[in-house]
Enzyme design. Structure first.
Site, PDB file in Angstrom:
ATOM      1  N   LEU A  62       0.823  -1.213   0.000  1.00 20.18           N
ATOM      2  CA  LEU A  62       0.000   0.000   0.000  1.00 20.18           C
ATOM      3  C   LEU A  62       0.852   1.256   0.000  1.00 20.18           C
ATOM      4  CD1 LEU A  62      -0.016   1.435   3.067  1.00 20.18           C
ATOM      5  CD2 LEU A  62      -1.453  -0.505   3.578  1.00 20.18           C
ATOM      6  N   CYS A  65       9.009   4.302   3.279  1.00 22.86           N
ATOM      7  CA  CYS A  65       9.436   3.040   2.657  1.00 22.86           C
ATOM      8  C   CYS A  65      10.671   3.151   1.780  1.00 22.86           C
ATOM      9  CB  CYS A  65       8.283   2.451   1.848  1.00 22.86           C
ATOM     10  SG  CYS A  65       6.944   1.883   2.895  1.00 22.86           S
ATOM     11  N   LYS A  90      14.143   3.916   3.502  1.00 23.92           N
ATOM     12  CA  LYS A  90      14.619   2.873   4.425  1.00 23.92           C
ATOM     13  C   LYS A  90      14.832   1.543   3.695  1.00 23.92           C
ATOM     14  CE  LYS A  90      10.573   0.886   6.641  1.00 23.92           C
ATOM     15  NZ  LYS A  90      10.556  -0.464   6.139  1.00 23.92           N
TER      16      LYS A  90
HETATM   17  C1  UDX Z   1       5.609   3.469  -1.471  1.00 22.55           C
HETATM   18  C2  UDX Z   1       5.159   2.434  -2.526  1.00 22.55           C
HETATM   19  O1  UDX Z   1       4.471   3.109  -3.576  1.00 22.55           O
HETATM   20  C3  UDX Z   1       4.289   1.370  -1.897  1.00 22.55           C
HETATM   21  O2  UDX Z   1       3.957   0.386  -2.857  1.00 22.55           O
HETATM   22  C4  UDX Z   1       5.047   0.732  -0.743  1.00 22.55           C
HETATM   23  O3  UDX Z   1       4.269  -0.266  -0.114  1.00 22.55           O
HETATM   24  C5  UDX Z   1       5.467   1.781   0.257  1.00 22.55           C
HETATM   25  O4  UDX Z   1       6.247   2.793  -0.402  1.00 22.55           O
HETATM   26  P1  UDX Z   1       4.565   5.643  -0.369  1.00 22.55           P
HETATM   27  O5  UDX Z   1       5.883   5.830   0.293  1.00 22.55           O
HETATM   28  O6  UDX Z   1       3.339   5.789   0.453  1.00 22.55           O
HETATM   29  O7  UDX Z   1       4.472   4.173  -1.025  1.00 22.55           O
HETATM   30  O8  UDX Z   1       4.431   6.714  -1.546  1.00 22.55           O
HETATM   31  P2  UDX Z   1       4.653   6.806  -3.123  1.00 22.55           P
HETATM   32  O9  UDX Z   1       3.421   7.345  -3.693  1.00 22.55           O
HETATM   33  O10 UDX Z   1       5.184   5.588  -3.705  1.00 22.55           O
HETATM   34  O11 UDX Z   1       5.748   7.986  -3.176  1.00 22.55           O
HETATM   35  C6  UDX Z   1       7.009   7.860  -2.532  1.00 22.55           C
HETATM   36  C7  UDX Z   1       7.869   9.054  -2.850  1.00 22.55           C
HETATM   37  O12 UDX Z   1       8.269   9.045  -4.209  1.00 22.55           O
HETATM   38  C8  UDX Z   1       7.187  10.405  -2.622  1.00 22.55           C
HETATM   39  O13 UDX Z   1       8.111  11.293  -2.020  1.00 22.55           O
HETATM   40  C9  UDX Z   1       6.839  10.878  -4.024  1.00 22.55           C
HETATM   41  O14 UDX Z   1       6.800  12.271  -4.130  1.00 22.55           O
HETATM   42  C10 UDX Z   1       8.005  10.299  -4.819  1.00 22.55           C
HETATM   43  N1  UDX Z   1       7.691  10.074  -6.231  1.00 22.55           N
HETATM   44  C11 UDX Z   1       6.758   9.150  -6.586  1.00 22.55           C
HETATM   45  C12 UDX Z   1       8.372  10.793  -7.206  1.00 22.55           C
HETATM   46  O15 UDX Z   1       9.224  11.643  -6.893  1.00 22.55           O
HETATM   47  N2  UDX Z   1       8.083  10.569  -8.513  1.00 22.55           N
HETATM   48  C13 UDX Z   1       7.167   9.635  -8.902  1.00 22.55           C
HETATM   49  O16 UDX Z   1       6.974   9.483 -10.125  1.00 22.55           O
HETATM   50  C14 UDX Z   1       6.477   8.913  -7.912  1.00 22.55           C
END
Ligand code: UDX
Length: 442
Positions: free
Chosen positions: A151, A258, A261
């Protein structure tokens, strides 16, 4: 089925509530009495779309308690959804997982299945099963299965109710069957594999996404140097279904609970096995540098940042959450504070948490307009809808000097074309940059 879930954070609570939505009797266990008291009043301790509604809808099947003895002694299946934060050396800290394991071992009175949802290093599930064998009462067996969670914060309920896949890691057919029963009403591809592969799937997935972001960020940095446009480049790449058009959004780096880490943990884990994961190492380094690019850009406009008034729009690591973990704002704002800048910050939900860490030295604003008033520079750290929807003329209306450094590419370049606003985004040309000499020493 009677299910206990250990931990009521993003993974534990959302899992518990969604399992209740699918007809199971769920007891959510946490050691934090204040959180349990909140949930018993129907209030979610985390900000997650749709969660409180589901808590309310399923309240007959949900129970929140600190009484782990009762919960673990009666459950058929116990999910572990506690955190595995980063240790100083980058490895995963398993103390919460083992503390729950101790509580389970002390209290189970019948055979049961323990399902590890927390992200744990490869081999942990195997070790946990032995750990239980050595501790539970004679004649009882605790079977451990891996069932990683995918998630994302902000869409946690949707991601859990309609998962991209269900991964079950177990070597025992009857354990796989129990988990199939738990998930019988979920519609998603199901993969049954051994425990180590299931654990690896989780790290490999998260680290691949982190790598993809670092890759597009490096391409964006190069675009800035050669005059290409990252938005068009990403769109062009995304048409290739082997690449896909998701997670190609360039910005100031990934944050959250996530990716940072899990990249460090896998890198540490590989090193422990005398193997250097060069791709993951690069993803981490690129991300660390990316987070600092906003400050470098600010120094292009003002050689001295000292004493400037800076508007900060967005504090959280991404929109849709009040979570600040590893947010780029946490790296940049202390640098601005060291420079004795006056910081005027706005975030729709993250300010309260930020205030706990930085009670002094930041003016927390209720509106974007207030944050922009009389400032010399604006930095955008999070792509909140409110920021994307803002009439860009407000930057020149409210700011003393309308210079916007956008770390999330919230706007189209054309929106700034007929304005006096200097707009510097990620991987694209600077709009009105020629005027910047007038603002500082380039
Ligand atoms: C992530 C994974 O998507 C999820 O599957 C896993 O279980 C936990 O880690 P999350 O950390 O909640 O989820 O957020 P996510 O939407 O994936 O974004 C993570 C980071 O990447 C954010 O800082 C976001 O701004 C950045 N990001 C995401 C980008 O810089 N570019 C993108 O294209 C997508």
């Amino acid at each position: 089925m009677k299910i206990a879930v250990a931990g009521t954070g993003y993974v534990g609570l959302v899992t518990g509530v969604c399992l209740a939505e699918n007809g199971h009797e769920v007891t959510c266990v946490d050691v934090d009495e204040a959180k349990i008291a909140l949930m018993n009043q129907g209030i979610s301790p985390i900000y997650e779309d749709g969660l409180e509604e589901l808590m309310q809808k399923n309240k007959q099947r949900l129970c929140y308690t600190t009484d782990y003895m009762q919960a673990y002694s009666t459950a058929d299946v116990i999910f572990i959804g506690v955190g595995t934060p980063e240790k100083r050396d980058g490895s995963a800290n398993l103390k919460y997982v083992y503390s729950v394991a101790d509580q389970i071992a002390e209290n189970v009175v019948k055979d049961c299945v323990v399902v590890v949802k927390s992200t744990v290093p490869i081999g942990t599930n195997d070790r946990l099963e032995v750990y239980f064998e050595e501790r539970v009462r004679a004649g009882i067996r605790v079977f451990v299965a891996s069932n990683p969670e995918f998630l994302a914060q902000g869409t946690a309920v949707k991601d859990t109710l309609y998962p991209s896949r269900i991964i079950i890691g177990t070597e025992e057919d009857f354990v796989a069957n129990i988990l199939k029963k738990v998930y019988q009403d979920f519609s998603a591809p199901l993969l049954i594999t051994n425990r180590k592969s299931a654990e690896m799937i989780k790290y490999a997935s998260n680290d691949f996404l982190a790598l993809k972001i670092s890759y597009i960020n490096e391409i964006a940095n190069l675009c800035e140097l050669v005059g290409a446009d990252i938005e068009d480049v990403a769109t062009g790449m995304g048409f290739d279904s082997r690449i896909g058009n998701k997670f190609l959004h360039a910005g100031i780096g990934y944050g959250g609970s996530c990716f940072p880490k899990d990249t460090k943990a896998l890198h540490w884990f590989a090193n422990f096995h005398d193997y250097e994961m060069k791709t993951i190492k690069a993803a981490i380094e690129v991300n660390d540098n990316q987070k600092l690019r906003m400050i470098k850009k600010a120094r292009k406009f003002y050689r001295e940042l000292k004493g400037l008034t800076i508007s900060v729009l967005g504090l959280t690591f991404k929109p849709g959450t009040d979570d600040l973990r590893e947010a780029p704002s946490l790296v940049n704002i202390p640098i601005l504070m060291d420079e004795e800048c006056k910081i005027q910050a706005w975030d729709p939900v993250g300010s309260e948490n930020f205030k706990k860490r930085f009670p002094e030295g930041i003016v927390y604003c209720d509106t974007i307009e207030e944050a922009l008033t009389n400032s010399d520079l604006c930095m955008i750290f999070t792509d909140w809808e409110e920021i994307k929807r803002l009439d860009v003329h407000k930057y020149s209306e409210y700011m003393r000097k309308p210079i916007v450094i956008d770390g999330r590419n919230c706007y189209h370049l054309e929106q700034f074309e007929d304005t006096d606003i200097i707009y510097d985004s990620v991987g694209r040309r600077i709009v009105n940059g020629a005027h910047s000499i007038g603002y500082g020493v380039m």
